[in-house]
Design an enzyme around this catalytic site. Structure first.
Site, PDB file in Angstrom:
ATOM      1  N   TYR A   1      -4.076  -4.552 -23.553  1.00 19.96           N
ATOM      2  CA  TYR A   1      -4.988  -3.399 -23.528  1.00 19.96           C
ATOM      3  C   TYR A   1      -5.126  -2.873 -22.090  1.00 19.96           C
ATOM      4  O   TYR A   1      -5.055  -1.665 -21.842  1.00 19.96           O
ATOM      5  CB  TYR A   1      -6.337  -3.822 -24.090  1.00 19.96           C
ATOM      6  CG  TYR A   1      -7.345  -2.710 -24.245  1.00 19.96           C
ATOM      7  CD1 TYR A   1      -7.365  -1.914 -25.386  1.00 19.96           C
ATOM      8  CD2 TYR A   1      -8.298  -2.467 -23.260  1.00 19.96           C
ATOM      9  CE1 TYR A   1      -8.304  -0.895 -25.535  1.00 19.96           C
ATOM     10  CE2 TYR A   1      -9.230  -1.455 -23.396  1.00 19.96           C
ATOM     11  CZ  TYR A   1      -9.239  -0.667 -24.531  1.00 19.96           C
ATOM     12  OH  TYR A   1     -10.174   0.333 -24.675  1.00 19.96           O
TER      13      TYR A   1
HETATM   14  N1  LIG Z   1     -15.802   1.430 -27.252  1.00 17.87           N
HETATM   15  C1  LIG Z   1     -15.600   1.285 -25.959  1.00 17.87           C
HETATM   16  O1  LIG Z   1     -16.412   0.680 -25.260  1.00 17.87           O
HETATM   17  C2  LIG Z   1     -14.383   1.877 -25.312  1.00 17.87           C
HETATM   18  C3  LIG Z   1     -14.304   1.808 -23.920  1.00 17.87           C
HETATM   19  C4  LIG Z   1     -13.212   2.342 -23.288  1.00 17.87           C
HETATM   20  C5  LIG Z   1     -12.220   2.966 -24.007  1.00 17.87           C
HETATM   21  N2  LIG Z   1     -12.296   3.016 -25.362  1.00 17.87           N
HETATM   22  C6  LIG Z   1     -11.223   3.702 -26.062  1.00 17.87           C
HETATM   23  O2  LIG Z   1     -11.763   4.740 -26.853  1.00 17.87           O
HETATM   24  C7  LIG Z   1     -10.869   5.023 -27.921  1.00 17.87           C
HETATM   25  C8  LIG Z   1     -11.661   5.020 -29.220  1.00 17.87           C
HETATM   26  O3  LIG Z   1     -12.209   3.729 -29.388  1.00 17.87           O
HETATM   27  P1  LIG Z   1     -13.545   3.447 -30.216  1.00 17.87           P
HETATM   28  O4  LIG Z   1     -14.405   2.638 -29.351  1.00 17.87           O
HETATM   29  O5  LIG Z   1     -14.056   4.692 -30.810  1.00 17.87           O
HETATM   30  O6  LIG Z   1     -12.938   2.466 -31.309  1.00 17.87           O
HETATM   31  P2  LIG Z   1     -13.007   2.391 -32.890  1.00 17.87           P
HETATM   32  O7  LIG Z   1     -14.389   2.708 -33.344  1.00 17.87           O
HETATM   33  O8  LIG Z   1     -12.388   1.094 -33.211  1.00 17.87           O
HETATM   34  O9  LIG Z   1     -12.066   3.602 -33.387  1.00 17.87           O
HETATM   35  C9  LIG Z   1     -10.678   3.555 -33.176  1.00 17.87           C
HETATM   36  C10 LIG Z   1     -10.049   4.823 -33.711  1.00 17.87           C
HETATM   37  O10 LIG Z   1      -8.636   4.763 -33.449  1.00 17.87           O
HETATM   38  C11 LIG Z   1      -7.937   4.836 -34.685  1.00 17.87           C
HETATM   39  N3  LIG Z   1      -6.768   3.968 -34.676  1.00 17.87           N
HETATM   40  C12 LIG Z   1      -6.730   2.646 -34.393  1.00 17.87           C
HETATM   41  N4  LIG Z   1      -5.472   2.168 -34.583  1.00 17.87           N
HETATM   42  C13 LIG Z   1      -4.731   3.227 -34.991  1.00 17.87           C
HETATM   43  C14 LIG Z   1      -3.373   3.385 -35.363  1.00 17.87           C
HETATM   44  N5  LIG Z   1      -2.521   2.348 -35.386  1.00 17.87           N
HETATM   45  N6  LIG Z   1      -2.933   4.617 -35.725  1.00 17.87           N
HETATM   46  C15 LIG Z   1      -3.794   5.674 -35.745  1.00 17.87           C
HETATM   47  N7  LIG Z   1      -5.079   5.582 -35.420  1.00 17.87           N
HETATM   48  C16 LIG Z   1      -5.552   4.375 -35.051  1.00 17.87           C
HETATM   49  C17 LIG Z   1      -8.907   4.384 -35.755  1.00 17.87           C
HETATM   50  O11 LIG Z   1      -8.482   4.929 -36.989  1.00 17.87           O
HETATM   51  P3  LIG Z   1      -8.909   4.312 -38.433  1.00 17.87           P
HETATM   52  O12 LIG Z   1     -10.395   4.368 -38.537  1.00 17.87           O
HETATM   53  O13 LIG Z   1      -8.257   5.247 -39.402  1.00 17.87           O
HETATM   54  O14 LIG Z   1      -8.391   2.915 -38.480  1.00 17.87           O
HETATM   55  C18 LIG Z   1     -10.211   4.961 -35.211  1.00 17.87           C
HETATM   56  O15 LIG Z   1     -10.304   6.333 -35.538  1.00 17.87           O
HETATM   57  C19 LIG Z   1      -9.782   3.965 -27.854  1.00 17.87           C
HETATM   58  O16 LIG Z   1      -8.653   4.498 -27.173  1.00 17.87           O
HETATM   59  C20 LIG Z   1     -10.419   2.870 -27.025  1.00 17.87           C
HETATM   60  O17 LIG Z   1      -9.466   2.080 -26.375  1.00 17.87           O
HETATM   61  C21 LIG Z   1     -13.357   2.488 -26.038  1.00 17.87           C
END
Ligand SMILES: NC(=O)c1ccc[n+]([C@@H]2O[C@H](COP(=O)([O-])OP(=O)(O)OC[C@H]3O[C@@H](n4cnc5c(N)ncnc54)[C@H](OP(=O)(O)O)[C@@H]3O)[C@@H](O)[C@H]2O)c1
Length: 253
Positions: free
Chosen positions: A158
């Site tokens: 990651y």
């Molecule tokens: N939460 C944090 O603290 C945080 C911090 C820094 C960066 N981020 C980044 O923010 C972004 C969104 O994360 P989040 O926190 O909102 O996470 P999340 O709630 O787990 O949502 C992840 C999203 O990505 C989609 N996804 C995952 N695997 C996929 C795949 N193989 N193909 C297509 N879509 C896929 C999921 O789709 P489905 O629902 O259809 O599975 C969902 O819409 C990510 O890039 C993550 O690394 C998050």
């Protein structure tokens, strides 16, 4: 503030089904954009994000694509680039995470995270961005991470992918800024979503994280709304190649 108005624009948001992507899609719609939402398991109709976008008075279209499958990503890129109605804003937000100590980190986890979080991001940005370059305008926004700057714990793939996203943001900005295309990234701090559920559920990690956040709270997905609209709108026309932290002050500490 007309500079933040997105009326008439078409935005593609990946990872739009939940968490940060859902909040970004809603923010873009509330600023005036129609939205194409993409994710691995997005419902064809009736999804939460569709309800958010249509409640804001904008149109929503769902596309299901698995970013672990390079052929599916290539097909998605072609389809988006060839549309009659061009994509004005591309939010490359979909992402996944696998936690395991580096010494035991499974190769399959490494490969999956690099494919979904970095290789697919480049493939989509390349396909849609090339069409933006031809038209002479467009906005590309990546979702980076604090682990674009720091090492993290038990998430080597990651961290490598998110450092890659920061580099890719700058590389694309260098090439496309002169063509009217803005490429930037947002680095969310610790946001309460499914992505961080394991940390929220671990009392020791959760307390340690909270203790280090100057704003004294975990972030909510909605905290990313302002930065998303800014980087998608004319207000950021002279902003290129930045990775903008939205982290409650974490990196400044
Ligand atoms: N939460 C944090 O603290 C945080 C911090 C820094 C960066 N981020 C980044 O923010 C972004 C969104 O994360 P989040 O926190 O909102 O996470 P999340 O709630 O787990 O949502 C992840 C999203 O990505 C989609 N996804 C995952 N695997 C996929 C795949 N193989 N193909 C297509 N879509 C896929 C999921 O789709 P489905 O629902 O259809 O599975 C969902 O819409 C990510 O890039 C993550 O690394 C998050």
């Amino acid at each position: 503030m007309n500079a933040f108005d997105l009326t008439g624009k078409l935005a593609v948001v990946t990872g739009a089904s939940r968490g940060i992507g859902r909040a970004m899609a809603r923010a873009l719609a509330e600023a005036g954009a129609d939205v194409v939402g993409v994710s691995a398991n997005l419902e064809e109709s009736g999804s939460d994000v569709e309800k958010d976008v249509t409640a804001a008075g904008r149109s929503f279209e769902a596309i299901r694509a698995d970013f672990a499958d390079p052929a599916a990503v290539a097909a998605l890129g072609r389809e988006l680039a060839e549309r009659t109605r061009p994509v004005d804003i591309l939010v490359n937000n979909a992402g996944t995470i696998r936690r395991a100590p580096a010494a035991d980190h499974p190769a399959a986890d490494w490969d999956l995270v690099l494919q979904v979080n970095l290789t697919a991001q480049f493939a989509l940005a390349q396909a849609v961005g090339a069409a933006m370059v031809r038209r002479g305008h467009g906005k590309v926004i990546f979702t980076a991470s604090l682990l674009s700057f720091q090492g993290g714990i038990t998430v080597p793939g990651y961290t490598a992918a998110k450092h890659g996203v920061a580099g890719l943001t700058k590389a694309l900005a260098n090439e496309w800024a002169g063509c009217g295309v803005n490429v930037n990234a947002i680095a969310p701090g610790y946001i309460a979503t499914d992505n961080t559920q394991a940390l929220q559920d671990d009392p020791a990690r959760s307390a340690a994280i909270l203790d280090r956040i100057p704003a004294a709270r975990w972030g909510a997905a909605q905290d990313l709304a302002g930065a998303t609209v800014f980087l998608a709108s004319p207000a950021s026309d002279y902003v290129h190649g930045i990775v903008l932290p939205v982290d409650g002050g974490w990196l400044g500490r």
